[in-house]
Design a protein around this motif. Structure first.
Motif, PDB file in Angstrom:
ATOM      1  N   GLY A  74       0.802  -1.220   0.000  1.00 16.99           N
ATOM      2  CA  GLY A  74       0.000   0.000   0.000  1.00 16.99           C
ATOM      3  C   GLY A  74       0.836   1.271   0.000  1.00 16.99           C
ATOM      4  N   TRP A  75       2.167   1.112  -0.017  1.00 17.84           N
ATOM      5  CA  TRP A  75       3.063   2.268   0.152  1.00 17.84           C
ATOM      6  C   TRP A  75       3.709   2.654  -1.168  1.00 17.84           C
ATOM      7  CZ3 TRP A  75       3.493   5.567   4.039  1.00 17.84           C
ATOM      8  CH2 TRP A  75       4.597   6.418   4.081  1.00 17.84           C
ATOM      9  N   ASP A  76       3.640   3.942  -1.504  1.00 13.97           N
ATOM     10  CA  ASP A  76       4.328   4.449  -2.689  1.00 13.97           C
ATOM     11  C   ASP A  76       5.833   4.457  -2.406  1.00 13.97           C
ATOM     12  OD1 ASP A  76       5.538   5.961  -4.622  1.00 13.97           O
ATOM     13  OD2 ASP A  76       4.196   7.684  -4.424  1.00 13.97           O
ATOM     14  N   PRO A  77       6.624   3.703  -3.164  1.00 13.31           N
ATOM     15  CA  PRO A  77       8.052   3.585  -2.867  1.00 13.31           C
ATOM     16  C   PRO A  77       8.892   4.790  -3.291  1.00 13.31           C
ATOM     17  CG  PRO A  77       7.530   2.337  -4.832  1.00 13.31           C
ATOM     18  CD  PRO A  77       6.228   2.893  -4.327  1.00 13.31           C
ATOM     19  N   SER A  78       8.260   5.822  -3.845  1.00  8.78           N
ATOM     20  CA  SER A  78       9.043   6.987  -4.292  1.00  8.78           C
ATOM     21  C   SER A  78       9.771   7.632  -3.121  1.00  8.78           C
ATOM     22  CB  SER A  78       8.127   8.047  -4.900  1.00  8.78           C
ATOM     23  OG  SER A  78       7.317   7.487  -5.875  1.00  8.78           O
ATOM     24  N   PRO A  79      10.971   8.150  -3.374  1.00 12.17           N
ATOM     25  CA  PRO A  79      11.709   8.836  -2.295  1.00 12.17           C
ATOM     26  C   PRO A  79      10.967  10.034  -1.716  1.00 12.17           C
ATOM     27  CG  PRO A  79      13.160   8.334  -4.127  1.00 12.17           C
ATOM     28  CD  PRO A  79      11.768   8.019  -4.585  1.00 12.17           C
ATOM     29  N   VAL A  80       9.962  10.583  -2.428  1.00  9.78           N
ATOM     30  CA  VAL A  80       9.212  11.702  -1.836  1.00  9.78           C
ATOM     31  C   VAL A  80       8.521  11.285  -0.551  1.00  9.78           C
ATOM     32  CG1 VAL A  80       8.778  13.068  -3.913  1.00  9.78           C
ATOM     33  CG2 VAL A  80       7.154  11.275  -3.263  1.00  9.78           C
ATOM     34  N   ARG A  81       8.353   9.975  -0.352  1.00  2.24           N
ATOM     35  CA  ARG A  81       7.703   9.521   0.890  1.00  2.24           C
ATOM     36  C   ARG A  81       8.715   9.016   1.920  1.00  2.24           C
ATOM     37  NH1 ARG A  81       1.945   7.717   1.880  1.00  2.24           N
ATOM     38  NH2 ARG A  81       2.403   9.327   3.423  1.00  2.24           N
ATOM     39  N   ASP A  82      10.002   9.175   1.668  1.00  2.00           N
ATOM     40  CA  ASP A  82      11.012   8.661   2.602  1.00  2.00           C
ATOM     41  C   ASP A  82      10.844   9.202   4.017  1.00  2.00           C
ATOM     42  OD1 ASP A  82      12.206   7.017   0.842  1.00  2.00           O
ATOM     43  OD2 ASP A  82      14.076   8.156   0.636  1.00  2.00           O
ATOM     44  N   ARG A  83      10.475  10.493   4.129  1.00  2.00           N
ATOM     45  CA  ARG A  83      10.394  11.111   5.452  1.00  2.00           C
ATOM     46  C   ARG A  83       9.038  10.914   6.105  1.00  2.00           C
ATOM     47  NH1 ARG A  83      13.199  14.121   2.234  1.00  2.00           N
ATOM     48  NH2 ARG A  83      15.255  14.950   2.816  1.00  2.00           N
ATOM     49  N   ASP A  84       8.041  10.536   5.326  1.00  2.00           N
ATOM     50  CA  ASP A  84       6.708  10.351   5.910  1.00  2.00           C
ATOM     51  C   ASP A  84       6.696   9.118   6.816  1.00  2.00           C
ATOM     52  OD1 ASP A  84       5.779  12.588   4.598  1.00  2.00           O
ATOM     53  OD2 ASP A  84       5.106  11.452   2.841  1.00  2.00           O
ATOM     54  N   LEU A  85       5.809   9.152   7.809  1.00  2.00           N
ATOM     55  CA  LEU A  85       5.805   8.086   8.812  1.00  2.00           C
ATOM     56  C   LEU A  85       4.680   7.084   8.552  1.00  2.00           C
ATOM     57  CD1 LEU A  85       6.468  10.014  12.137  1.00  2.00           C
ATOM     58  CD2 LEU A  85       8.109   9.131  10.451  1.00  2.00           C
ATOM     59  N   ILE A  86       5.004   5.828   8.748  1.00  2.00           N
ATOM     60  CA  ILE A  86       4.019   4.752   8.693  1.00  2.00           C
ATOM     61  C   ILE A  86       3.603   4.458  10.136  1.00  2.00           C
ATOM     62  CG2 ILE A  86       3.693   2.306   8.168  1.00  2.00           C
ATOM     63  CD1 ILE A  86       5.887   2.777   5.925  1.00  2.00           C
ATOM     64  N   LEU A  87       2.312   4.564  10.409  1.00  2.00           N
ATOM     65  CA  LEU A  87       1.800   4.314  11.759  1.00  2.00           C
ATOM     66  C   LEU A  87       1.124   2.957  11.786  1.00  2.00           C
ATOM     67  CD1 LEU A  87      -0.180   7.634  12.354  1.00  2.00           C
ATOM     68  CD2 LEU A  87       2.243   7.232  12.801  1.00  2.00           C
ATOM     69  N   VAL A  88       1.479   2.149  12.761  1.00  2.00           N
ATOM     70  CA  VAL A  88       0.764   0.889  12.948  1.00  2.00           C
ATOM     71  C   VAL A  88       0.219   0.889  14.379  1.00  2.00           C
ATOM     72  CG1 VAL A  88       0.834  -1.619  12.699  1.00  2.00           C
ATOM     73  CG2 VAL A  88       2.502  -0.193  11.459  1.00  2.00           C
TER      74      VAL A  88
END
Ligand SMILES: [Zn+2]
Length: 572
Positions: A74-88
Motif C-alpha cells: 500500500g506504500w508508494d516507494p518513491s523517495p518523496v515519501r522517505d520522510r513520511d511516517l508509517i503508523l501501525v
C-alpha cells in the motif's frame, strides 16, 4: 523498480499526443528517484546482515509479516515519501474518537472481504471454498480477463481465480463487478441475518472464504483501483485519499486537492499509473464494449479507468452521486441526460419509504433524520440509475462483453456515521442485499440468466466500537510531536497532514527544527495512552490502569520500510 516497469507499460500502451504531457511529467520526476532508490536499496542490503540497532525498528521487526506485506503493497516507494511516517496502531487502537472510527489498516478484521462469483453459465457452483493460496481484490481483474478470453498483461502477475470458472468457449454478454463499500466480512458477520441474497450467491456460485483486501491502508480509492488494475496500490499509484505526488505536493486520489470527492473534478491522471481492465478491453475492441460505473463521488473512479483521458479512449459512462444528484466530469466521461432530467425518480419517495420502515410516517428513521447516503435510501436510488442505464444503453445486448461497475456506498457511510454495531448498519446492509437481489432479477430479465457473470466483493471491513481499543487523539499527537521537538520560539510545523495509517511530514519544518523522521518515530513508538490524554482532561472510564500502555505497535519512516520488510521476512 516495479513502478518504473509499470510506467513503461502505460507508455507503451497509450503512445500518442494526448498523453505527452502526462508521460513527460512521469518521466522527468522519475529520473532523480532512480538514483535515490538505489541508495535506499543499498542501505537496505547492509541492514539485512544485522538486526536493526535502533529500538523503534526492532519493535517494527516484531510486526506480523502479513501486516508488513500489506503495508508494503500500500506504500508508494518513491523517495518523496522517505520522510513520511508509517503508523501501525496496536490492534484495536485506531486514530479516531469514542464515536468515530476509520477503517484503514493491516488487521484481519479490516482485511477480510467477501469474494463471490456468480453466473450459472460461466461460474462454477462450488459454494464456499478456501484455496491454499492468498486471494486478494487485485485478483479480480485477471479473473475477469480470463472470463473475457482476453490476454492479461503478463507483468501484472496476479493469478486468476480459475477454480471459480467453468470451462467454456462462450463469453458473457455482460460482466458486473459489485463492491459493497465497507462490506467487509466483520461488518456482514455483525448482522448475519440481513444478507440472505449474498448467502444464496455464495452457495449457488463460488465464494472464496479466505479473500482479503491485501494492502494497507484498506481504503476506498486504493482498494477499488486494485480491483480493476490487478495490482496493489504500490504499483497502480492510487494509495489513499491523500496522496503525496512526485513533486511533493499532497493531492487527492482523483483530484488535485486532497479530500475532494466531488465528481466534477474526478481526474484519473492525477495518480493512476496503469490502464484498467475496462481501458484495455475497450482498446482491444475499438471502444465497442459499453462500460459504465455507478458510484459515490470520485473515490471509486479507479475501477472504470481513464475514459477519454487515454489516447484513443472513449467517454465511458461514469455516474457519481452526491446528495441525491447524479454528476460526472464531462472532460473524460459521459453522463446520460435521463439521470439528470427527472426521468429517474427519487430520492424523495425513497426517503418516505424509509420513514415508514418503523411503522410511523414522522420523517424519522430509528429516531433521527433520514440521510440519503447513510440510510437504506441509497442502495435503491443507485439501482434505479443502474436499471435505467442497462435498459436504455442496451448493456448485454450483443456478443461483445460489456462491463458494469457498481459501488453500493451506504454501509461505509452508515458505518462512519453510526458505527457498524449500530442497528442502522443492519438496516443498510439489508437494503444493499435487497438491491443485489433486485439487480440479479433485472439482469435475468433484461440480459438473460445464462448471459452474464458477476462478482460481489468489498473494499474493506469496519472498526467496531466497544472492543476496548484506544481512540488515538490525532490533534494531541500532532501537538505532542511539536512540543517535544520544536525549538523554542520556532513555529515551523513538523507534521503536514495526518491520516489513520500515515503522517505526511513537513520537509521544510523538519529541516528548520533540525529533526529527523527517525527521532520522531522513536518518540511515537514509546508514546502512551497517558501521553495522548490532553493536560487537564479527564481520564476516560476504563483506562486509568492503562496509562502506560503504548499506543502504536510500530512507527517508522518510509525510508525504513525496506529494513522492516527484511527483518520481518515479509515477501510478496
Ligand atoms: Zn470504502
Amino acid at each position: 523498480m516495479k513502478r518504473a516497469v509499470a510506467m513503461g507499460i502505460v507508455v507503451a500502451l497509450v503512445a500518442g499526443s494526448a498523453f505527452t504531457l502526462w508521460r513527460v511529467t512521469l518521466g522527468s520526476e522519475d529520473e532523480p528517484q532512480e538514483d535515490d532508490r538505489r541508495q535506499v536499496e543499498h542501505q537496505g542490503a547492509e541492514e539485512q546482515a544485522t538486526i536493526p540497532k535502533k529500538a523503534y525498528l526492532r519493535g517494527a521487526c516484531d510486526l506480523p509479516a502479513t501486516w508488513v506485506k500489506y503495508i508494503r503493497r500500500g506504500w508508494d516507494p518513491s523517495p518523496v515519501r522517505d520522510r513520511d511516517l508509517i503508523l501501525v496502531p496496536r490492534e484495536r487502537n485506531y486514530v479516531g474518537t469514542f464515536t468515530y472510527t476509520p477503517h484503514s489498516g493491516p488487521y484481519d478484521y479490516l482485511q477480510r472481504v467477501p469474494m463471490v462469483w456468480y453466473g450459472p453459465n460461466f461460474i462454477e457452483d462450488k459454494g464456499p471454498i478456501d484455496p491454499d493460496r492468498e486471494i486478494t481484490v487485485a485478483d479480480i481483474a485477471p479473473t475477469e480477463a480470463r472470463i473475457l478470453g482476453f490476454d492479461w498483461p503478463p507483468t501484472r502477475s496476479q493469478p486468476p481465480m480459475a477454480e471459480a470458472l467453468r470451462k467454456t468457449d462462450e463469453r458473457p454478454r455482460l460482466l458486473v463487478t459489485i463492491s459493497i463499500d465497507g462490506g467487509g466480512l466483520n461488518a456482514l458477520d455483525e448482522w448475519p441475518d440481513r444478507w440472505p441474497t449474498l448467502k444464496r450467491l455464495m452457495e449457488e456460485g463460488t465464494s472464496y472464504t479466505n479473500a482479503v483486501v491485501g494492502a494497507s491502508p484498506s481504503i476506498t480509492p486504493a482498494a477499488h483501483t486494485s480491483m480493476s488494475t490487478g495490482v496493489h496500490p504500490r504499483w497502480h499509484g492510487v494509495t489513499s485519499i491523500g496522496v503525496r505526488a512526485d513533486n511533493g505536493d499532497i493531492v487527492g486520489g482523483f483530484s488535485a486537492e486532497p479530500d475532494t470527492s466531488s465528481a466534477a473534478v474526478a481526474d484519473p491522471r492525477i495518480n493512476l499509473d496503469l490502464p484498467t481492465l475496462a481501458d484495455l478491453w475497450d482498446q482491444a475492441n475499438e471502444n465497442d464494449p459499453l462500460v459504465a460505473g455507478v458510484m459515490s463521488g470520485n473515490y471509486a473512479l479507479g475501477r472504470v479507468g481513464f475514459g477519454s483521458a487515454m489516447e484513443g479512449g472513449d467517454k465511458d459512462i461514469v455516474a457519481m452521486h452526491a446528495r441525491g444528484e447524479w454528476v460526472t466530469n464531462e472532460d473524460f466521461y459521459e453522463l446520460p441526460d435521463y439521470l439528470t432530467n427527472g426521468v429517474v425518480r427519487g430520492p424523495e419517495d425513497l426517503i418516505d419509504a424509509v420513514d415508514r420502515l418503523d411503522g410511523k410516517a414522522d420523517d424519522r428513521w430509528r429516531g433521527h433524520d433520514i440521510p440519503i447516503d447513510s440510510s437504506p435510501v441509497l442502495a435503491e436510488f443507485e439501482n434505479r440509475a443502474l436499471f435505467e442505464l442497462i435498459e436504455r444503453e442496451k448493456f448485454g445486448a450483443d456478443d461483445t462483453t460489456d462491463l458494469l461497475y457498481v459501488q453500493y456506498k451506504s454501509p461505509d457511510a452508515a458505518g462512519h456515521k453510526y458505527n457498524m454495531i449500530a442497528p442502522e448498519q443492519g438496516d443498510v446492509i439489508e437494503s444493499v442485499d435487497t438491491a443485489i437481489d433486485e439487480l440479479i432479477g433485472f439482469l435475468d430479465d433484461a440480459v438473460g440468466p445464462d448471459e452474464y457473470a458477476l462478482v460481489v466483493t468489498a473494499d474493506h471491513g469496519q472498526t467496531p466500537l466497544g472492543l476496548g481499543g484506544w481512540p488515538i487523539n490525532r490533534p494531541e499527537v500532532v501537538e505532542d510531536v511539536h512540543r517535544r521537538f520544536a525549538k523554542e520560539g520556532v513555529e515551523a510545523r513538523l507534521i503536514q497532514r495526518t491520516s489513520s495509517t500515515s503522517f505526511f511530514m513537513n520537509k521544510r519544518g523538519m529541516r528548520v527544527q533540525g529533526v529527523t523522521p527517525q527521532e520522531i518515530s522513536s518518540f511515537l513508538s514509546r508514546y502512551t495512552i497517558g501521553d495522548n490524554i490532553p493536560d487537564g482532561a479527564r481520564i476516560p472510564e476504563g483506562y486509568s490502569e492503562r496509562l502506560d500502555e503504548r499506543i502504536f505497535a510500530a512507527v517508522f519512516s518510509g525510508r525504513d520500510l525496506n529494513a522492516v520488510v527484511r527483518c520481518t521476512g515479509a515477501s510478496d
